[in-house]
Write an enzyme that holds these catalytic residues in place. Sequence first.
Site, PDB file in Angstrom:
ATOM      1  N   GLU A  50       1.084  -1.260  -0.040  1.00 24.29           N
ATOM      2  CA  GLU A  50       0.234   0.179   0.198  1.00 24.29           C
ATOM      3  C   GLU A  50       1.456   1.119   0.102  1.00 24.29           C
ATOM      4  O   GLU A  50       1.963   1.562   0.531  1.00 24.29           O
ATOM      5  CB  GLU A  50      -0.760  -0.154   1.461  1.00 24.29           C
ATOM      6  CG  GLU A  50      -2.163  -0.606   0.901  1.00 24.29           C
ATOM      7  CD  GLU A  50      -3.395  -0.293   0.583  1.00 24.29           C
ATOM      8  OE1 GLU A  50      -3.430   0.945  -0.438  1.00 24.29           O
ATOM      9  OE2 GLU A  50      -4.166  -1.368   0.155  1.00 24.29           O
ATOM     10  N   LYS A  79       7.604   8.239   1.589  1.00 19.95           N
ATOM     11  CA  LYS A  79       6.973   8.466   0.296  1.00 19.95           C
ATOM     12  C   LYS A  79       6.362   9.329   0.257  1.00 19.95           C
ATOM     13  O   LYS A  79       5.968  10.386   1.483  1.00 19.95           O
ATOM     14  CB  LYS A  79       5.592   7.921  -0.164  1.00 19.95           C
ATOM     15  CG  LYS A  79       4.886   7.817  -1.302  1.00 19.95           C
ATOM     16  CD  LYS A  79       3.256   7.270  -1.086  1.00 19.95           C
ATOM     17  CE  LYS A  79       2.468   8.128  -2.483  1.00 19.95           C
ATOM     18  NZ  LYS A  79       1.439   7.439  -1.960  1.00 19.95           N
ATOM     19  N   THR A 347      -5.273   7.248  -2.038  1.00 21.58           N
ATOM     20  CA  THR A 347      -6.787   7.301  -1.279  1.00 21.58           C
ATOM     21  C   THR A 347      -7.437   6.293  -0.648  1.00 21.58           C
ATOM     22  O   THR A 347      -7.570   6.498   0.382  1.00 21.58           O
ATOM     23  CB  THR A 347      -7.191   8.163  -2.176  1.00 21.58           C
ATOM     24  OG1 THR A 347      -7.952   7.523  -3.460  1.00 21.58           O
ATOM     25  CG2 THR A 347      -6.932   9.400  -2.150  1.00 21.58           C
TER      26      THR A 347
END
Length: 507
Positions: A50, A79, A347
């Site tokens: 993810e 990230k 998202t």
Amino acid sequence: MSDMRIRQIVIAGGGTAGWMAAAAFSKVLGNECAIRLVESEEIGTVGVGEGTVPHLKLFNNLLGVDDVEFVRNTQGTFKLGVQFNDWARLGDSYVHGFGEIGHDISLLPFHQFWIKARQRGLATDIGAYSLNTVAAPRGRFMPSATDVPANSPLANVAYAYHFDAGLYARFLRRYAEQRGVRRTEGRIASVELRPHDGFVSALVMESGERIEGELFIDCSGFRGLLIEQALHTGYHDFSHWLPCDRAVAVGCERVGPPTPYTRSTARPAGWQWRIPLQHRTGNGHVYCSKYMSDDEAAAELLANLDGAPLGEPRLLRFTTGARKQAWNRNVVALGLAGGFLEPLESTSIYMIQSGIARLLDMFPQRDFSPVLTDRYNARARFEYERIRDFLILHYHATERDDTPFWNYCRTMPVPGQLDEYIRLFRDSGRFYRDGEEMFATPSWVQVMLGQRIMPRGYHPLVDQMPEQDLAGFMASVSQVVNACVEAMPMHQAFIDKVCPAPAMEAA
């Protein structure tokens, strides 16, 4: 007065959504509610590598979980944004970085000054003026520094995470069970409704056990066992704007140090993700089955991996959209049970987190006031639609005409508000955020520019800055960003020093 407080919460389904809900409820509600989660090991979860957005840090803060503990337990990496390759044209590349671009002056955002400077030949690509977009391709990362001036880009580094979703669910399960959440293993055979009002009264297990509750959380994935199969809530289908309806996913061996960004590469009928973890790299190919077969999609994915695949690609089918009501009667749907927006901007977990926060904010009593339900559903609908439009932007604002898929995306009609956003930006670089929509001005600006929507003009107040000052301003911002990036350690070196994950257990 009778006590109307909710005392029993039942969560149908585990995975990321179920255990995020269980962890948050056990932390916030404490001993106020008995929380029970029902899941079956036989069914399993989607469980891929993810990527997230920076908001997840707020959720971990709520739980009292720090970065080091979280990253170590989920084989995580950091990230700074998403790199988009081949989206507007074959050969194009840009980074949608988190955080600010340059710094604003008076009432005007930085990008307004950049537009004039770019037109005058005084500025380079917009990415040169953002810490994240410069640091990410160079492989550098650090969290916010406390020993720098408050106005330094290093004082407020916006970042998110990559992690193993299965390990995150396991981590949250330990957290929740330590705080009293009761887990029941097994399959749900049926859902029992109260005859007088259609509310859910109990889950009936294959074992015959009845699990009663007052508030039910549906985390059963795409099938929506409670929200759809039992309550027939209905679904808003977004696939005419977001036509991709399938994905194949596979992990591969890690090759080289993990990049501090997600990579999204456009393919003939969709796009491919690359998510670097500490122990492997997660990969997937999202595509439209109208334009590409499952076998072709799997071959395309396998032909574009960094390292050797770790197993066979898994096929996922989906329809982009959202339930007509995220909260129906005494059921609230979270995660895939509530809707699906493809993971182009990472998202999915944010939507779970947002749904949990919204439910805690509007937490009901046993009479389930329709005023609260209506407000919750209105906010959920707004959130889905604004994120939906941001995703559509990536597909629609393209010059690609090399495949039927991209021809469709380029020429399709888009929702009215998105069309207005594009027209305003193309006219004079203006963007007006709609209330509390998730993605802020820097995100929309970076993607619109990255997709080659170049404004014809700029805000007239920019002309108050003399042109020689404008050149100096651009150069100064770029120099500061570069100096800050050079001061950052390499991403791998930071992980090795601060939060290396333990070795993976043998299968």
